[in-house]
Design a protein around this motif. Structure first.
Motif, PDB file in Angstrom:
ATOM      1  N   SER A  97     -32.330 -34.338 -43.035  1.00  0.00           N
ATOM      2  CA  SER A  97     -32.616 -35.728 -43.394  1.00  0.00           C
ATOM      3  C   SER A  97     -33.804 -35.837 -44.338  1.00  0.00           C
ATOM      4  N   LEU A  98     -34.734 -34.904 -44.232  1.00  0.00           N
ATOM      5  CA  LEU A  98     -35.862 -34.775 -45.140  1.00  0.00           C
ATOM      6  C   LEU A  98     -36.038 -33.299 -45.478  1.00  0.00           C
ATOM      7  N   SER A  99     -36.548 -33.020 -46.649  1.00  0.00           N
ATOM      8  CA  SER A  99     -36.870 -31.635 -46.973  1.00  0.00           C
ATOM      9  C   SER A  99     -38.078 -31.201 -46.157  1.00  0.00           C
ATOM     10  N   PHE A 100     -38.249 -29.899 -46.000  1.00  0.00           N
ATOM     11  CA  PHE A 100     -39.422 -29.384 -45.304  1.00  0.00           C
ATOM     12  C   PHE A 100     -40.697 -29.849 -46.007  1.00  0.00           C
ATOM     13  N   ALA A 101     -40.685 -29.848 -47.339  1.00  0.00           N
ATOM     14  CA  ALA A 101     -41.854 -30.302 -48.095  1.00  0.00           C
ATOM     15  C   ALA A 101     -42.169 -31.760 -47.796  1.00  0.00           C
ATOM     16  N   ASP A 102     -41.146 -32.606 -47.757  1.00  0.00           N
ATOM     17  CA  ASP A 102     -41.385 -34.022 -47.480  1.00  0.00           C
ATOM     18  C   ASP A 102     -41.839 -34.245 -46.034  1.00  0.00           C
ATOM     19  N   VAL A 103     -41.339 -33.443 -45.105  1.00  0.00           N
ATOM     20  CA  VAL A 103     -41.807 -33.563 -43.724  1.00  0.00           C
ATOM     21  C   VAL A 103     -43.291 -33.236 -43.641  1.00  0.00           C
ATOM     22  N   LEU A 104     -43.731 -32.229 -44.370  1.00  0.00           N
ATOM     23  CA  LEU A 104     -45.152 -31.891 -44.384  1.00  0.00           C
ATOM     24  C   LEU A 104     -45.971 -33.047 -44.952  1.00  0.00           C
ATOM     25  N   ARG A 105     -45.539 -33.604 -46.067  1.00  0.00           N
ATOM     26  CA  ARG A 105     -46.273 -34.717 -46.676  1.00  0.00           C
ATOM     27  C   ARG A 105     -46.303 -35.919 -45.736  1.00  0.00           C
ATOM     28  N   LEU A 106     -45.158 -36.219 -45.137  1.00  0.00           N
ATOM     29  CA  LEU A 106     -45.077 -37.348 -44.212  1.00  0.00           C
ATOM     30  C   LEU A 106     -45.990 -37.133 -43.015  1.00  0.00           C
ATOM     31  N   THR A 107     -45.988 -35.924 -42.477  1.00  0.00           N
ATOM     32  CA  THR A 107     -46.839 -35.603 -41.326  1.00  0.00           C
ATOM     33  C   THR A 107     -48.309 -35.826 -41.661  1.00  0.00           C
ATOM     34  N   ALA A 108     -48.735 -35.347 -42.811  1.00  0.00           N
ATOM     35  CA  ALA A 108     -50.134 -35.497 -43.210  1.00  0.00           C
ATOM     36  C   ALA A 108     -50.494 -36.967 -43.401  1.00  0.00           C
ATOM     37  N   GLU A 109     -49.631 -37.720 -44.055  1.00  0.00           N
ATOM     38  CA  GLU A 109     -49.930 -39.123 -44.326  1.00  0.00           C
ATOM     39  C   GLU A 109     -49.939 -39.953 -43.048  1.00  0.00           C
ATOM     40  N   TRP A 110     -48.989 -39.682 -42.164  1.00  0.00           N
ATOM     41  CA  TRP A 110     -48.975 -40.428 -40.899  1.00  0.00           C
ATOM     42  C   TRP A 110     -50.161 -40.045 -40.015  1.00  0.00           C
ATOM     43  N   ALA A 111     -50.547 -38.791 -40.028  1.00  0.00           N
ATOM     44  CA  ALA A 111     -51.708 -38.370 -39.228  1.00  0.00           C
ATOM     45  C   ALA A 111     -52.960 -39.108 -39.685  1.00  0.00           C
ATOM     46  N   GLU A 112     -53.147 -39.194 -40.977  1.00  0.00           N
ATOM     47  CA  GLU A 112     -54.327 -39.885 -41.504  1.00  0.00           C
ATOM     48  C   GLU A 112     -54.268 -41.382 -41.214  1.00  0.00           C
ATOM     49  N   LEU A 113     -53.066 -41.972 -41.292  1.00  0.00           N
ATOM     50  CA  LEU A 113     -52.920 -43.387 -40.978  1.00  0.00           C
ATOM     51  C   LEU A 113     -53.236 -43.661 -39.505  1.00  0.00           C
ATOM     52  N   GLU A 114     -52.729 -42.804 -38.610  1.00  0.00           N
ATOM     53  CA  GLU A 114     -53.005 -42.992 -37.180  1.00  0.00           C
ATOM     54  C   GLU A 114     -54.498 -42.877 -36.882  1.00  0.00           C
ATOM     55  N   GLN A 115     -55.140 -41.906 -37.498  1.00  0.00           N
ATOM     56  CA  GLN A 115     -56.574 -41.744 -37.269  1.00  0.00           C
ATOM     57  C   GLN A 115     -57.341 -42.978 -37.717  1.00  0.00           C
ATOM     58  N   GLU A 116     -56.965 -43.526 -38.860  1.00  0.00           N
ATOM     59  CA  GLU A 116     -57.614 -44.745 -39.351  1.00  0.00           C
ATOM     60  C   GLU A 116     -57.343 -45.917 -38.409  1.00  0.00           C
ATOM     61  N   TYR A 117     -56.102 -46.052 -37.958  1.00  0.00           N
ATOM     62  CA  TYR A 117     -55.702 -47.173 -37.111  1.00  0.00           C
ATOM     63  C   TYR A 117     -56.462 -47.162 -35.793  1.00  0.00           C
ATOM     64  N   PHE A 118     -56.513 -46.017 -35.131  1.00  0.00           N
ATOM     65  CA  PHE A 118     -57.127 -45.962 -33.797  1.00  0.00           C
ATOM     66  C   PHE A 118     -58.659 -45.926 -33.842  1.00  0.00           C
ATOM     67  N   ARG A 119     -59.218 -45.826 -35.029  1.00  0.00           N
ATOM     68  CA  ARG A 119     -60.667 -45.978 -35.124  1.00  0.00           C
ATOM     69  C   ARG A 119     -61.103 -47.414 -34.866  1.00  0.00           C
ATOM     70  N   THR A 120     -60.193 -48.366 -35.108  1.00  0.00           N
ATOM     71  CA  THR A 120     -60.550 -49.777 -34.937  1.00  0.00           C
ATOM     72  C   THR A 120     -59.667 -50.511 -33.938  1.00  0.00           C
ATOM     73  N   GLU A 121     -58.449 -50.044 -33.704  1.00  0.00           N
ATOM     74  CA  GLU A 121     -57.496 -50.731 -32.820  1.00  0.00           C
ATOM     75  C   GLU A 121     -57.266 -49.921 -31.545  1.00  0.00           C
ATOM     76  N   HIS A 122     -57.143 -50.633 -30.416  1.00  0.00           N
ATOM     77  CA  HIS A 122     -56.794 -49.994 -29.133  1.00  0.00           C
ATOM     78  C   HIS A 122     -57.717 -48.805 -28.827  1.00  0.00           C
ATOM     79  N   ARG A 123     -58.972 -48.968 -29.138  1.00  0.00           N
ATOM     80  CA  ARG A 123     -59.927 -47.865 -28.978  1.00  0.00           C
ATOM     81  C   ARG A 123     -60.111 -47.468 -27.515  1.00  0.00           C
TER      82      ARG A 123
END
Length: 312
Positions: A102-128
């Protein structure tokens, strides 16, 4: 291709550099995927992983995807067959998305990195103050009564996962965590891992929306080329839109392993190949009682203990 064998990419378990570093250095399948990942990401992932101390850091998550995928490469080649059915509970969705095409291995890596950074940003201020607690051997009715009591007090809680009978993941505010643990103990149950940040909770709808609009909408997600089972309800994912929905569901819907194993059983699967660092899904009673389990994990491979057909 075997329709009686399913490949399972497990959710993230403990996988520090001390746990998996030797495997990543000595295994040729891991080295190949690691080199590919470093090329995609533009930096040496092994070095970043070695220096990282947060077990849910971006680099830990990327290493987990690399290792799970490399272990699947090894299992497929040494077994001499490609499993025809796939599932990936929780974080395992990411490696599964690449495995089914459904996604290339390369795109899964990029998606994983981007979502990880988004989650870290989100939980710094929300639902702490929210954590996800795993509990086991909890009787259904008394535990439901305890949660109802929290609701009566206006106290937040969410079901984040159903793993087996009496084996649950529950999200609560951290000030309630000791009360939850005490109640579980009084019922004869056990409290296990506490996850920070929390996962799979209905309260995180805003995170899901941001993950979709800011990240996933930039990726072309295709239909699975193998039979893929949704980890939140046991349904079969047949389309690209269904795959997108499953990937997003991980933010705000609980995982349901009993539903997944029920579908696997209905499809006639009798063997599970679990590829990744795992100390949970392969050991659940519902898994062991219904399937032959082949665990393909970094420590076993590094020690030369991977033997096709062996049981853990």
């Amino acid at each position: 291709m075997s329709e009686r064998t399913a490949i399972v990419f497990p959710g993230m378990g403990p996988s520090s550099f001390a746990d998996v570093g030797r495997y990543m250095v000595v295994d040729p399948y891991a080295r190949a995927r690691l080199a590919e990942a470093s090329g995609v990401l533009g930096y040496d992932l092994l070095d970043r992983f070695y220096d990282s101390t947060d077990e849910y850091s971006t680099y830990h998550q990327l290493a987990f995807v690399v290792n799970s995928t490399a272990l699947a490469d090894r299992a497929e080649r040494e077994l001499g067959e490609r499993p025809g059915i796939c599932t990936g509970p929780s974080f395992g969705q990411k490696a599964a998305a690449a495995y089914v095409g459904s996604l290339s291995f390369a795109d899964v890596l990029r998606l994983t990195a981007e979502w990880a950074e988004l989650e870290q940003e989100y939980f710094r201020t929300e639902h702490r103050d929210v954590v996800t607690q795993t509990v086991t051997r909890v009787p259904e009715e008394p535990f439901a009564e305890f949660l109802a009591g929290l609701s009566d007090r206006g106290e937040y809680h969410d079901l984040s996962g159903r793993l087996d009978d009496g084996f649950l993941m529950v999200s609560v505010r951290e000030p309630v965590l000791d009360e939850l643990k005490a109640a579980v103990s009084a019922m004869g149950g056990y409290s296990m891992q506490t996850m920070r940040p929390p996962v799979h909770a209905a309260a995180f709808g805003a995170l899901r929306l941001r993950a979709e609009l800011e990240v996933l909408d930039r990726y072309d997600v295709g239909a699975p080329r193998l039979t893929l089972i949704n980890d939140s309800d046991g349904s079969i994912v047949r389309t690209g839109e269904g795959m997108r929905a499953m990937l997003l569901d991980t933010f705000d819907r609980p995982i349901d392993w009993p539903a997944v194993t029920g579908t696997l059983h209905d499809l006639g699967v009798d063997r599970l190949v679990i590829t990744g660092p795992d100390n949970l899904f392969g050991r659940l009673d519902r898994t062991k009682k219904n399937f032959d389990v082949l665990a393909v994990d970094p420590k076993g491979v590094a020690r030369g203990l991977f033997v096709p057909g062996a049981r853990p």
